[in-house]
Enzyme design. Structure first.
Site, mmCIF file in Angstrom:
data_model
loop_
_atom_site.group_PDB
_atom_site.id
_atom_site.type_symbol
_atom_site.label_atom_id
_atom_site.label_comp_id
_atom_site.label_asym_id
_atom_site.label_seq_id
_atom_site.Cartn_x
_atom_site.Cartn_y
_atom_site.Cartn_z
ATOM 1 N N TYR A 73 0.837 -1.209 0.000
ATOM 2 C CA TYR A 73 0.000 0.000 0.000
ATOM 3 C C TYR A 73 0.867 1.251 0.000
ATOM 4 O O TYR A 73 0.559 2.238 -0.667
ATOM 5 C CB TYR A 73 -0.911 -0.012 1.232
ATOM 6 C CG TYR A 73 -1.970 1.072 1.204
ATOM 7 C CD1 TYR A 73 -3.249 0.808 0.709
ATOM 8 C CD2 TYR A 73 -1.685 2.359 1.659
ATOM 9 C CE1 TYR A 73 -4.211 1.799 0.673
ATOM 10 C CE2 TYR A 73 -2.646 3.350 1.618
ATOM 11 C CZ TYR A 73 -3.909 3.065 1.126
ATOM 12 O OH TYR A 73 -4.865 4.051 1.091
ATOM 13 N N PHE A 126 -8.593 18.678 -24.464
ATOM 14 C CA PHE A 126 -9.314 17.414 -24.613
ATOM 15 C C PHE A 126 -10.571 17.486 -23.742
ATOM 16 O O PHE A 126 -10.618 18.261 -22.786
ATOM 17 C CB PHE A 126 -8.418 16.239 -24.193
ATOM 18 C CG PHE A 126 -9.124 14.918 -24.319
ATOM 19 C CD1 PHE A 126 -9.477 14.424 -25.567
ATOM 20 C CD2 PHE A 126 -9.479 14.186 -23.197
ATOM 21 C CE1 PHE A 126 -10.162 13.226 -25.675
ATOM 22 C CE2 PHE A 126 -10.164 12.984 -23.311
ATOM 23 C CZ PHE A 126 -10.515 12.508 -24.554
ATOM 24 N N ASP A 127 -11.601 16.663 -24.031
ATOM 25 C CA ASP A 127 -12.887 16.856 -23.326
ATOM 26 C C ASP A 127 -12.820 16.643 -21.810
ATOM 27 O O ASP A 127 -13.454 17.383 -21.062
ATOM 28 C CB ASP A 127 -14.063 16.108 -23.963
ATOM 29 C CG ASP A 127 -13.736 14.736 -24.495
ATOM 30 O OD1 ASP A 127 -12.558 14.376 -24.465
ATOM 31 O OD2 ASP A 127 -14.644 14.035 -24.944
ATOM 32 N N ASP A 217 -0.134 18.641 -21.423
ATOM 33 C CA ASP A 217 -1.024 17.483 -21.481
ATOM 34 C C ASP A 217 -0.411 16.566 -22.534
ATOM 35 O O ASP A 217 -0.666 16.712 -23.721
ATOM 36 C CB ASP A 217 -2.443 17.933 -21.859
ATOM 37 C CG ASP A 217 -3.395 16.750 -21.988
ATOM 38 O OD1 ASP A 217 -2.958 15.606 -21.772
ATOM 39 O OD2 ASP A 217 -4.574 16.969 -22.325
ATOM 40 N N ALA A 219 -0.288 13.160 -23.378
ATOM 41 C CA ALA A 219 -0.685 11.761 -23.594
ATOM 42 C C ALA A 219 0.091 11.138 -24.759
ATOM 43 O O ALA A 219 0.438 9.965 -24.733
ATOM 44 C CB ALA A 219 -2.193 11.681 -23.858
ATOM 45 N N LYS A 260 -1.808 5.976 -23.435
ATOM 46 C CA LYS A 260 -1.440 6.205 -24.841
ATOM 47 C C LYS A 260 0.063 5.916 -25.007
ATOM 48 O O LYS A 260 0.447 4.770 -25.158
ATOM 49 C CB LYS A 260 -1.787 7.642 -25.243
ATOM 50 C CG LYS A 260 -3.282 7.877 -25.488
ATOM 51 C CD LYS A 260 -4.029 8.134 -24.232
ATOM 52 C CE LYS A 260 -5.437 8.613 -24.472
ATOM 53 N NZ LYS A 260 -6.164 8.781 -23.201
ATOM 54 N N HIS A 452 -22.494 11.886 -25.667
ATOM 55 C CA HIS A 452 -22.104 10.959 -26.730
ATOM 56 C C HIS A 452 -21.891 9.532 -26.233
ATOM 57 O O HIS A 452 -22.001 8.591 -26.994
ATOM 58 C CB HIS A 452 -20.853 11.463 -27.452
ATOM 59 C CG HIS A 452 -19.706 11.781 -26.540
ATOM 60 N ND1 HIS A 452 -19.737 12.822 -25.643
ATOM 61 C CD2 HIS A 452 -18.501 11.190 -26.367
ATOM 62 C CE1 HIS A 452 -18.602 12.859 -24.973
ATOM 63 N NE2 HIS A 452 -17.832 11.873 -25.393
HETATM 64 O O1 PLI Z 1 -8.631 8.769 -20.676
HETATM 65 P P1 PLI Z 1 -7.701 9.308 -19.622
HETATM 66 O O2 PLI Z 1 -8.415 9.728 -18.390
HETATM 67 O O3 PLI Z 1 -6.569 8.395 -19.315
HETATM 68 O O4 PLI Z 1 -6.998 10.610 -20.238
HETATM 69 C C1 PLI Z 1 -7.677 11.780 -20.547
HETATM 70 C C2 PLI Z 1 -7.003 12.478 -21.700
HETATM 71 C C3 PLI Z 1 -6.301 13.616 -21.460
HETATM 72 N N1 PLI Z 1 -5.677 14.280 -22.487
HETATM 73 C C4 PLI Z 1 -5.724 13.840 -23.775
HETATM 74 C C5 PLI Z 1 -5.036 14.606 -24.826
HETATM 75 C C6 PLI Z 1 -6.438 12.684 -24.061
HETATM 76 O O5 PLI Z 1 -6.466 12.266 -25.330
HETATM 77 C C7 PLI Z 1 -7.110 11.968 -23.025
HETATM 78 C C8 PLI Z 1 -7.896 10.826 -23.289
HETATM 79 N N2 PLI Z 1 -8.206 10.444 -24.514
HETATM 80 C C9 PLI Z 1 -9.038 9.485 -24.901
HETATM 81 C C10 PLI Z 1 -9.791 8.622 -23.967
HETATM 82 C C11 PLI Z 1 -9.236 9.317 -26.325
HETATM 83 O O6 PLI Z 1 -9.975 8.395 -26.746
HETATM 84 O O7 PLI Z 1 -8.650 10.095 -27.100
#
Ligand code: PLI
Length: 461
Positions: A73, A126-127, A217, A219, A260, A452
């Site tokens: 933990y 991103f959303d 950000d 990813a 990613k 969506h």
């Molecule tokens: O899906 P998460 O919570 O691990 O990450 C959120 C996220 C943050 N920033 C960016 C640029 C993303 O592309 C993102 C998540 N993207 C998804 C789920 C996608 O399908 O593009």
């Protein structure tokens, strides 16, 4: 079209069967899903291009690393192994794990919102990032170059910040009302489009001149670094590691959905360059929200797999093949006349459905119609990125009109072959040939937020 493509820099050790369905079956399945492929079962999908998030294949070294997971933990060995890798990649002093990208966002973004009326400015939020900005009581402003919206025109870095607009926004709002500048690399929402190092440097200079924190950000930061190497003068001979380090040097905080470019199925990263006070605040908040600071919502084994995946994602052989798969699918579609965001970005091909189906109005969601048609054609699941995703104005409740109506064909990492991509291309090209017959969709059920994911739709008659 360049028929040549980069062959896979891996061989296959384990397989997961996927099943093709008949068109009759798919007609029933799509109807049952409420014409919303998010509600399909994955076993009813032949090729799943919904997202590249957590859907990639792990390497044998990652699977082996899982066995080393220390599930303590507190003070897990796996945490320290991952921390070392992240410090080495970023050059930052502090690391806190989170369960995924949005977990990192919910802990970090509110720390910058110190009073009412503040905004974050990003090339494009991103959303989930936008949602966490708004939940923290701030506004999310996008500030990307106009070329990003001209899908047919080539620009090497369509993710770039609009620098002049950025200066104007800071001036108009007052620097102390800007909570942070968020560099989204690559720019997912408009096509996985890269941002040039020169643009990032200038953005960073502007932010620093006004004492505004800079948050990456990132990813898909490794894919961005590969584009910089390919397209930006002066970077041809630098390693992806060096280019990434230069990027991290421009910012104060790095947030990452490790699902990613972490080549992992789960995970998120908070890395802080040197701000001790910010680190202490995040370390405090992570506990009630995600977990103790040495696991932050991740298992020990997942931290082990991520430590390996982060390093594999920086390998050039891997990146060359990864981006060439996307390029290959994009070329096949463009050669057949299908309008796409050009050039293609790092993780997906984005089909311009506004250009493809001008007869379908934005509030009948042209890209969603195309997504559904592609599923019917070949069992391929894509995703809408347009007015359906954008939602409604919170005040007027009117449907917002997105500047782009896109179908994203998102390619999971190391998962599908070029033959699969041919199936995808053939399906999209077949749908394109009868694009004039496609009809819009309208709501049968619409949830109040993030519609969506769970809406039920029906075709407009
Ligand atoms: O899906 P998460 O919570 O691990 O990450 C959120 C996220 C943050 N920033 C960016 C640029 C993303 O592309 C993102 C998540 N993207 C998804 C789920 C996608 O399908 O593009």
């Amino acid at each position: 079209m360049d028929k040549k493509y980069t062959a896979e820099p891996y061989r296959i050790k384990m397989v997961e069967p996927i099943r093709q369905t008949t068109r009759e079956e798919r007609i029933t399945l799509l109807e049952k899903s409420g014409f919303n492929p998010f509600s399909l079962r994955s076993e009813d999908v032949y090729i799943d291009l919904l997202t590249d998030s957590g859907t990639g294949a792990m390497s044998h070294n990652q699977w082996a690393a899982l066995m080393r997971g220390d599930e303590a933990y507190a003070g897990s060995r796996s945490f320290y192994r991952l921390e070392k890798v992240i410090k080495d990649i970023t050059g930052y002093r502090y690391f806190i794990p989170a369960h995924q990208g949005r977990g990192a966002e919910q802990v970090v973004l509110p720390q910058f919102v110190t009073k009412p009326g503040m905004s974050f400015i990003s090339n494009m939020h991103f959303d989930t990032t936008r949602a966490h900005v708004e939940l923290a009581g701030a506004r999310a402003i996008d500030c990307v170059i106009d070329e990003c919206f001209e899908t047919q025109n080539y620009h090497p870095f369509k993710g770039n910040f609009h620098l002049e607009r950025l200066r104007e926004l800071i001036k108009a709002r007052g620097a102390d009302n800007v909570a942070g500048i968020i560099m989204t690399v690559t720019n997912n929402s408009a096509g996985g489009q890269p941002v040039s190092m020169e643009n990032l440097r200038q953005t960073s200079d502007i932010a620093k001149a006004h004492d505004i924190p800079i948050i990456i950000d990132g990813a898909r930061y490794a894919e961005n670094a590969y584009f910089v190497k390919q397209r930006e003068k002066g970077y041809e001979n630098k390693s992806i590691h060096e280019i990434s380090k230069e990027l991290f040097g421009l910012a104060d905080v790095f947030l990452m959905s490790a699902k990613k470019d972490g080549l992992s199925n789960i995970g998120g990263i908070i890395a802080i360059k040197e701000d001790d006070a910010l680190f202490e605040r995040c370390r405090t908040y992570i506990v009630p929200m995600e977990g103790f600071p040495t696991y932050g919502g991740m298992t020990g084994r997942d931290m082990e797999a991520l430590a390996v995946g982060l390093q594999e994602a920086l390998e050039e052989d891997y990146l060359r093949h990864r981006l060439d798969q996307v390029r290959y699918l994009g070329d096949r579609l463009r050669d057949a006349g299908v309008p796409i965001q050009h050039p293609v970005g790092g993780h997906a091909v984005f089909v311009d459905c506004k250009t493809m189906c001008p007869h379908i109005p934005f509030d009948q969601f042209p890209a969603q119609s195309v997504v559904n048609a592609v599923y019917l054609e070949a069992g391929v699941r894509a995703v809408e990125i347009g007015s359906f995703l954008l939602g409604r104005d919170p005040d007027t409740k009117e449907n917002l009109q997105s500047p782009l109506e896109l179908m994203r064909l998102t390619i999971p990492r190391r998962t599908y072959t070029y033959t699969h991509l041919d199936v995808v291309a053939d399906a999209v090209i077949a749908v394109y040939a009868r694009r004039n017959e496609l009809k819009g969709v309208t709501f049968e059920y619409e949830p109040p937020v993030l519609r969506h994911f769970t809406s039920r739709l029906k075709p407009v008659t």
